[in-house]
Design a protein around this motif. Structure first.
Motif, short mmCIF file in Angstrom:
data_model
loop_
_atom_site.label_atom_id
_atom_site.label_comp_id
_atom_site.label_asym_id
_atom_site.label_seq_id
_atom_site.Cartn_x
_atom_site.Cartn_y
_atom_site.Cartn_z
N MET A 154 0.82 -1.20 0.00
CA MET A 154 0.00 0.00 0.00
C MET A 154 0.86 1.27 0.00
N ALA A 155 1.99 1.21 0.68
CA ALA A 155 2.88 2.38 0.75
C ALA A 155 3.45 2.75 -0.61
N LYS A 156 3.53 1.78 -1.53
CA LYS A 156 4.13 2.05 -2.83
C LYS A 156 3.11 2.37 -3.91
N GLY A 157 1.81 2.31 -3.55
CA GLY A 157 0.78 2.65 -4.52
C GLY A 157 0.51 4.14 -4.53
N GLY A 158 0.08 4.66 -5.67
CA GLY A 158 -0.25 6.08 -5.78
C GLY A 158 0.92 6.92 -6.24
N MET A 159 0.69 8.24 -6.24
CA MET A 159 1.68 9.18 -6.76
C MET A 159 2.62 9.64 -5.66
N PRO A 163 -1.10 10.06 -0.69
CA PRO A 163 -1.35 9.07 0.35
C PRO A 163 -1.12 7.65 -0.17
N PRO A 164 -0.91 6.69 0.73
CA PRO A 164 -0.83 5.29 0.31
C PRO A 164 -2.11 4.87 -0.39
N MET A 165 -1.96 4.01 -1.40
CA MET A 165 -3.12 3.60 -2.20
C MET A 165 -3.23 2.09 -2.22
N PRO A 166 -4.36 1.53 -1.76
CA PRO A 166 -4.56 0.09 -1.89
C PRO A 166 -4.85 -0.30 -3.33
N ALA A 167 -4.65 -1.56 -3.64
CA ALA A 167 -5.04 -2.08 -4.95
C ALA A 167 -6.56 -1.99 -5.09
N ASN A 217 13.41 -7.37 -2.04
CA ASN A 217 14.81 -7.76 -2.06
C ASN A 217 15.72 -6.62 -2.51
N TYR A 218 15.20 -5.68 -3.29
CA TYR A 218 15.98 -4.50 -3.63
C TYR A 218 16.34 -3.73 -2.36
N THR A 219 15.36 -3.54 -1.48
CA THR A 219 15.63 -2.83 -0.23
C THR A 219 16.55 -3.64 0.67
N ALA A 220 16.40 -4.98 0.68
CA ALA A 220 17.29 -5.82 1.47
C ALA A 220 18.73 -5.70 1.00
N LEU A 221 18.93 -5.60 -0.30
CA LEU A 221 20.28 -5.54 -0.86
C LEU A 221 20.91 -4.16 -0.74
N THR A 222 20.10 -3.11 -0.87
CA THR A 222 20.65 -1.75 -0.95
C THR A 222 20.40 -0.91 0.28
N GLY A 223 19.42 -1.28 1.08
CA GLY A 223 19.03 -0.43 2.20
C GLY A 223 18.18 0.75 1.79
N LYS A 224 17.84 0.85 0.50
CA LYS A 224 17.07 1.99 0.00
C LYS A 224 15.61 1.61 -0.19
N GLU A 225 14.74 2.61 -0.07
CA GLU A 225 13.33 2.44 -0.40
C GLU A 225 13.10 2.93 -1.83
N PRO A 226 12.51 2.10 -2.69
CA PRO A 226 12.18 2.58 -4.04
C PRO A 226 11.07 3.63 -3.98
N ARG A 227 10.99 4.40 -5.04
CA ARG A 227 9.93 5.40 -5.13
C ARG A 227 8.56 4.74 -5.22
N LYS A 228 7.51 5.53 -5.02
CA LYS A 228 6.16 5.03 -5.21
C LYS A 228 5.94 4.72 -6.69
N ALA A 229 4.99 3.85 -6.94
CA ALA A 229 4.79 3.37 -8.30
C ALA A 229 4.27 4.46 -9.23
N GLY A 230 3.45 5.38 -8.70
CA GLY A 230 2.89 6.42 -9.57
C GLY A 230 2.07 5.81 -10.68
N ARG A 231 2.32 6.26 -11.92
CA ARG A 231 1.60 5.73 -13.07
C ARG A 231 2.28 4.51 -13.67
N GLY A 232 3.40 4.11 -13.09
CA GLY A 232 4.11 2.98 -13.66
C GLY A 232 4.38 1.90 -12.63
N HIS A 233 5.66 1.68 -12.35
CA HIS A 233 6.11 0.66 -11.42
C HIS A 233 7.19 1.30 -10.56
N GLN A 234 7.46 0.72 -9.41
CA GLN A 234 8.46 1.30 -8.53
C GLN A 234 9.82 1.48 -9.22
N PHE A 235 10.17 0.56 -10.12
CA PHE A 235 11.47 0.63 -10.78
C PHE A 235 11.37 1.03 -12.25
#
Length: 400
Positions: A154-159, A163-167, A217-235
């Protein structure tokens, strides 16, 4: 493939019933044990309550229909001795008992794994849950939205900044049901090898974490949080997602370097083909905002069908964004049994959601309607050897 397999479902709403639905679609005989008074809670999510005044088929529950077509229904009050004895007799001749009642509930009623293994030493006992069989959250209540929230989805959904966006559908519950069905199939296979009862545990929380393996696993490997998905995908923030046309939207799932020249030609943006911000796949992904703005300005010049005719011919990954009415009319979905016709006793002839699984190219035919509340109680008890006198006594005692 599961012809002859008998499944006892003590479950409601989505995770457990959806798992049992998958098994039913694969040929299993599913006996749904419902609360004597209310039945499955999804029975009460009527179309009229969801759609408001003027809704067609207002007294039919699309929720219950989606999760329970083709099953048998019996009623029982598991707080009574007679109903608990009934479950044990059902299990004695069954292959699977599945539940998504909170862990420990059936155990407190004398219907836990060890109890039922005594009644049937080859039973597959499948426990669907919110949080899993161990840890500090075992007895915490939950629903789909909480699993989405606690798993990071939910934290990665939306712009970004929003706010967090559920599916927009119950992704945790339904995927948890698929995981539970997979676990049951593994349990059946293990039982056939060993001859011994199996316990299967699947949670919607664990399923949501597993489904986000790349991102977690990206966060596990890097310690970073990816951006929110917005209109696409986190990556993937470039040519990925939905874009407006003159009459709707099309979805594009990336344009690699091999397809990039053709994509530029079709859209008439050849001047950007060698641009450092767009010319390479990595640049297109990293400069998502710029290229999205470019596509938003170009694609509204033509209709979705006009764009897709050329994009698909060039093997570019694109399709129209459609609503559910278009899905129900989809020849592709019907050809594979993803939609199936049903003769419903109240709604008449309708198309309903089907199964995503086929074996040996065999597409399942017409869908069977869901059962009325307790429709098969007497017939099922007679199959188990109860007499009519015993059935009447159980009704009078409130056991069924």
């Amino acid at each position: 493939p599961l012809a002859g397999v008998k499944v006892i479902e003590i479950a409601q709403e989505i995770q457990g019933p959806f798992a049992a639905l998958i098994l039913s679609d694969l040929g299993a005989d599913v006996v749904k044990v419902e609360n004597r008074t209310t039945g499955d809670l999804s029975r009460w999510a009527l179309a009229g309550a969801l759609g408001g005044e003027g809704t067609i088929n207002p007294e039919v529950s699309p929720y219950f229909l989606a999760m329970n077509r083709g099953k048998r229904s019996i009623t029982a009050d598991l707080k009574t001795v007679g109903a608990r004895d009934l479950v044990r007799r059902l299990v004695a001749s069954a292959d699977v008992l599945l539940t998504n009642y909170r862990p420990g509930v059936l155990g407190r009623l004398g219907l836990g794994f060890e109890d039922l293994k005594a009644a049937n030493p080859r039973i597959v006992f499948a426990q669907g849950s919110s949080w899993g069989p161990q840890g500090p959250w075992v007895t915490r209540p939950s629903r789909d939205a909480l699993a989405q929230a606690a798993s990071g989805l939910m934290a990665k959904g939306g712009m970004e900044g929003g706010p967090p966006m559920p599916a927009p559908f119950a992704v945790a519950d339904t995927s948890g049901g698929l995981s539970l069905a997979a676990g049951i199939l593994a349990g059946l296979f293990a039982r056939e090898r060993t001859g011994e009862a199996q316990r299967v545990d699947v949670s919607i929380y664990g399923t949501m974490i597993a489904m986000q393996g790349w991102e977690v696993n990206y966060t596990a490997l890097t310690g970073k949080e990816p951006r929110k998905a917005g209109r696409g995908h986190q990556f993937i923030h470039g040519i990925w997602g939905a874009f407006p046309t003159s009459d709707g939207f099309i979805a594009i799932a990336g344009v690699d370097d091999r397809r990039w020249p053709a994509f530029c030609r079709i859209l008439g943006i050849e001047r950007f083909q060698e641009d450092p911000d767009y010319g390479a796949n990595r640049a297109r992904n990293m400069n998502g905002g710029k290229i999205r703005d470019l596509l938003d300005s170009v694609l509204p010049a033509r209709t979705s069908a006009q764009w897709l005719a050329e994009l698909n011919a060039a093997d570019i990954l694109a399709t129209e964004v459609v609503d559910y009415r278009a899905v129900l009319a989809s020849e592709q979905a019907r050809a594979n049994g993803y939609l199936r016709p049903m003769a419903h006793p109240m709604a008449g002839s309708i198309m309903v959601s089907g199964t995503p699984i086929t074996l040996n190219g065999e597409v399942v035919g017409d869908a069977q309607p869901p059962p009325e509340h307790g429709q098969h109680t007497e017939a099922t008890l007679l199959e188990l050897g109860y007499t009519w006198e015993e059935i009447n006594d159980m009704r009078e005692s409130g056991a069924i």
